[in-house]
Design a protein around this motif. Structure first.
Motif, PDB file in Angstrom:
ATOM      1  N   ASN A   1       0.871  -1.176   0.000  1.00 60.04           N
ATOM      2  CA  ASN A   1       0.000   0.000   0.000  1.00 60.04           C
ATOM      3  C   ASN A   1       0.907   1.226   0.000  1.00 60.04           C
ATOM      4  O   ASN A   1       1.414   1.643   1.039  1.00 60.04           O
ATOM      5  N   ALA A   2       1.138   1.786  -1.183  1.00 58.41           N
ATOM      6  CA  ALA A   2       2.257   2.715  -1.370  1.00 58.41           C
ATOM      7  C   ALA A   2       2.010   4.134  -0.859  1.00 58.41           C
ATOM      8  O   ALA A   2       2.955   4.833  -0.505  1.00 58.41           O
ATOM      9  N   HIS A   3       0.757   4.600  -0.894  1.00 63.43           N
ATOM     10  CA  HIS A   3       0.398   5.953  -0.421  1.00 63.43           C
ATOM     11  C   HIS A   3       0.949   7.073  -1.312  1.00 63.43           C
ATOM     12  O   HIS A   3       0.214   7.969  -1.691  1.00 63.43           O
ATOM     13  N   GLU A   4       2.241   7.066  -1.595  1.00 59.72           N
ATOM     14  CA  GLU A   4       2.866   8.071  -2.452  1.00 59.72           C
ATOM     15  C   GLU A   4       3.628   7.351  -3.566  1.00 59.72           C
ATOM     16  O   GLU A   4       3.777   6.127  -3.543  1.00 59.72           O
ATOM     17  N   TYR A   5       4.170   8.123  -4.503  1.00 59.27           N
ATOM     18  CA  TYR A   5       5.115   7.569  -5.471  1.00 59.27           C
ATOM     19  C   TYR A   5       6.510   7.815  -4.926  1.00 59.27           C
ATOM     20  O   TYR A   5       7.067   8.906  -5.042  1.00 59.27           O
TER      21      TYR A   5
ATOM     22  N   PRO B   1      -5.506  14.328  -1.461  1.00 61.52           N
ATOM     23  CA  PRO B   1      -5.287  14.258  -0.013  1.00 61.52           C
ATOM     24  C   PRO B   1      -6.550  13.933   0.773  1.00 61.52           C
ATOM     25  O   PRO B   1      -7.678  14.154   0.310  1.00 61.52           O
ATOM     26  N   ASN B   2      -6.335  13.436   1.971  1.00 62.21           N
ATOM     27  CA  ASN B   2      -7.469  13.095   2.840  1.00 62.21           C
ATOM     28  C   ASN B   2      -8.338  14.310   3.138  1.00 62.21           C
ATOM     29  O   ASN B   2      -9.554  14.184   3.325  1.00 62.21           O
ATOM     30  N   LYS B   3      -7.748  15.500   3.168  1.00 63.41           N
ATOM     31  CA  LYS B   3      -8.539  16.685   3.515  1.00 63.41           C
ATOM     32  C   LYS B   3      -9.648  16.955   2.501  1.00 63.41           C
ATOM     33  O   LYS B   3     -10.713  17.457   2.852  1.00 63.41           O
TER      34      LYS B   3
ATOM     35  N   ASN C   1      -2.350   2.096  -4.865  1.00 58.88           N
ATOM     36  CA  ASN C   1      -1.971   3.508  -4.931  1.00 58.88           C
ATOM     37  C   ASN C   1      -3.195   4.380  -4.682  1.00 58.88           C
ATOM     38  O   ASN C   1      -4.329   3.924  -4.788  1.00 58.88           O
ATOM     39  N   VAL C   2      -2.930   5.657  -4.371  1.00 62.51           N
ATOM     40  CA  VAL C   2      -4.013   6.531  -3.907  1.00 62.51           C
ATOM     41  C   VAL C   2      -4.747   7.255  -5.032  1.00 62.51           C
ATOM     42  O   VAL C   2      -5.782   7.870  -4.781  1.00 62.51           O
ATOM     43  N   CYS C   3      -4.203   7.227  -6.252  1.00 61.39           N
ATOM     44  CA  CYS C   3      -4.874   7.970  -7.318  1.00 61.39           C
ATOM     45  C   CYS C   3      -4.507   7.389  -8.677  1.00 61.39           C
ATOM     46  O   CYS C   3      -3.541   6.626  -8.813  1.00 61.39           O
ATOM     47  N   ASP C   4      -5.266   7.783  -9.677  1.00 58.39           N
ATOM     48  CA  ASP C   4      -5.067   7.267 -11.027  1.00 58.39           C
ATOM     49  C   ASP C   4      -3.714   7.659 -11.599  1.00 58.39           C
ATOM     50  O   ASP C   4      -3.060   6.859 -12.276  1.00 58.39           O
TER      51      ASP C   4
ATOM     52  N   VAL D   1      -6.635   1.270  -7.052  1.00 61.91           N
ATOM     53  CA  VAL D   1      -6.644   2.660  -6.564  1.00 61.91           C
ATOM     54  C   VAL D   1      -7.586   2.767  -5.370  1.00 61.91           C
ATOM     55  O   VAL D   1      -8.792   2.533  -5.497  1.00 61.91           O
ATOM     56  N   ILE D   2      -7.013   3.108  -4.233  1.00 57.50           N
ATOM     57  CA  ILE D   2      -7.786   3.297  -2.997  1.00 57.50           C
ATOM     58  C   ILE D   2      -7.405   4.651  -2.410  1.00 57.50           C
ATOM     59  O   ILE D   2      -6.359   4.787  -1.761  1.00 57.50           O
ATOM     60  N   PRO D   3      -8.192   5.696  -2.637  1.00 55.15           N
ATOM     61  CA  PRO D   3      -7.871   7.007  -2.071  1.00 55.15           C
ATOM     62  C   PRO D   3      -7.958   7.016  -0.541  1.00 55.15           C
ATOM     63  O   PRO D   3      -8.561   6.124   0.067  1.00 55.15           O
TER      64      PRO D   3
END
Length: 291
Positions: free
Chosen positions: A31-35, A203-205, A70-73, A89-91
Motif C-alpha cells: 500500500n504505497a500511499h505516495e510515489y 489528499p485526505n482533507k 496507490n491513492v490515485c489514477d 486505486v484506494i484514495p
C-alpha cells in the motif's frame, strides 16, 4: 504463526517482504500511499540518494507483488508505464458522516484549511487568497506543526500580524476533524505543482471537506479537480496563483455555496472509506481464494 498475507506501507520494506514471499509463500501487498521514487523530487540531493534508492526498489520488486495499491489514477498510471505493474486505486477517503450542511447566511464567509504546516504546501499562498478576498471572508488554519518546521510557522505568523481575517487554531483529534470543520462554508486547498506527488495529490482533507458537507475551492491539481468537477462540489482555479483562486471564490454566491454543500451530501456516500474499503477487501479475499 500461519500468515497468509503481509501488507507493507514503506518502499524500504520491499526486499524483506519479497524474501518472505519466496521463503514462506505469503502474499505481499504494498500500500504505497505516495510515489516513492519522486517523493521529494524538488530536492536534487534527495533525488540523487533516497530517490535513486526507491527507484531501484520499484524496478526490482514491484513486478513480484501480489497487489499494489496507490491513492490515485495518476500514480497508478505511472507505475504501470514505468514498471508494468497495475494498481488498485484506494484514495485516503474519510469515513462517511451524517453531518448536515451548515447554513451560514450572513457574513463573513468562513474558510478552513487543516493539515500540517509544511513549506512545500505553501500555506502563505492560502493566506494571500484570504488577504485578496478582504474582510467579508475569514480563513482559519487548523494546524499541526512539527518541531523542524517551527521557523516556517514563525514566518507564517508574521504574515498574520497585519491581517485580522486569518488565524491559526488548534488542531483537533482525527475523529473530530469532520464535525469541527462542518461549521465552515468553504474548504480551501491551494497546492503547488512543484513536485510529482503534489501534482498528483489526492489528499485526505479533500474527502474530509466532502464529509463535512463544505463547498470546496482548490488549485487545478488533476486528481482533486476530477473529484470536485465530477460531483460539482466547488470551484477549481485556472492556475496555481492565489489571485486566480481568490477570483473564483469571490464569484461564488451564497446560493452557489449552499448548492455545493448539498451536492457534497450526494458525493459523500461514494467518496467514503466504506465505499473504497469494500473494493480493498474484495481484492484481499481474491488473494486468499475467497473471492
Amino acid at each position: 504463526n500461519k500468515i497468509d498475507i503481509v501488507i507493507i506501507h514503506e518502499a524500504s520494506f520491499l526486499p524483506c517482504a519479497l524474501k518472505m514471499k519466496q521463503k514462506l509463500g505469503v502474499k505481499i501487498v504494498f500500500n504505497a500511499h505516495e510515489y516513492h521514487p519522486l517523493e521529494f523530487d524538488q530536492d536534487p540531493e534527495w533525488l540523487a540518494s533516497h530517490g535513486r534508492y526507491n527507484l531501484t526498489l520499484y524496478k526490482k520488486y514491484l513486478s513480484n507483488l501480489d497487489l499494489l495499491i496507490n491513492v490515485c489514477d495518476g500514480i497508478a498510471e505511472k507505475c504501470e508505464l514505468e514498471f508494468g505493474t497495475k494498481s488498485l486505486v484506494i484514495p485516503n477517503a474519510a469515513f462517511q458522516s451524517n453531518q448536515t450542511p451548515s447554513e451560514n447566511k450572513g457574513l463573513p464567509i468562513r474558510m478552513i484549511y487543516h493539515g500540517g504546516v509544511i513549506p512545500s504546501r505553501r500555506i502563505e499562498d492560502m493566506i494571500e487568497v484570504a488577504r485578496l478576498l478582504g474582510d467579508q471572508y475569514t480563513l482559519d488554519i487548523m494546524a499541526t506543526v512539527q518541531s523542524h518546521y517551527q521557523d516556517y510557522y514563525s514566518f507564517l505568523k508574521q504574515k498574520l500580524e497585519s491581517l485580522n481575517t486569518v488565524r491559526f487554531i488548534e488542531a483537533v483529534p482525527f475523529k473530530d476533524i469532520v464535525p469541527t470543520i462542518a461549521a465552515y462554508d468553504i474548504g480551501i486547498y491551494l497546492l503547488s505543482s512543484e513536485s510529482f506527488n503534489n501534482r498528483h495529490a489526492l489528499p485526505n482533507k479533500l474527502f474530509e471537506f466532502i464529509q463535512a458537507k463544505l463547498a470546496i475551492a482548490i488549485s487545478p491539481s488533476p486528481e482533486m479537480k476530477k473529484v470536485v468537477e465530477k460531483y460539482d462540489v466547488g470551484v477549481v482555479a485556472d492556475d496555481f496563483t492565489p489571485q486566480n483562486l481568490a477570483s473564483k471564490i469571490a464569484q461564488m454566491t451564497r446560493d452557489d455555496i449552499q448548492r455545493f454543500k448539498q451536492n457534497a451530501v450526494q458525493a459523500s456516500s461514494q467518496e467514503s472509506a466504506e465505499h473504497y474499503s469494500h473494493a480493498y477487501l474484495e481484492a484481499i479475499k481474491q488473494l486468499v481464494g475467497e473471492g
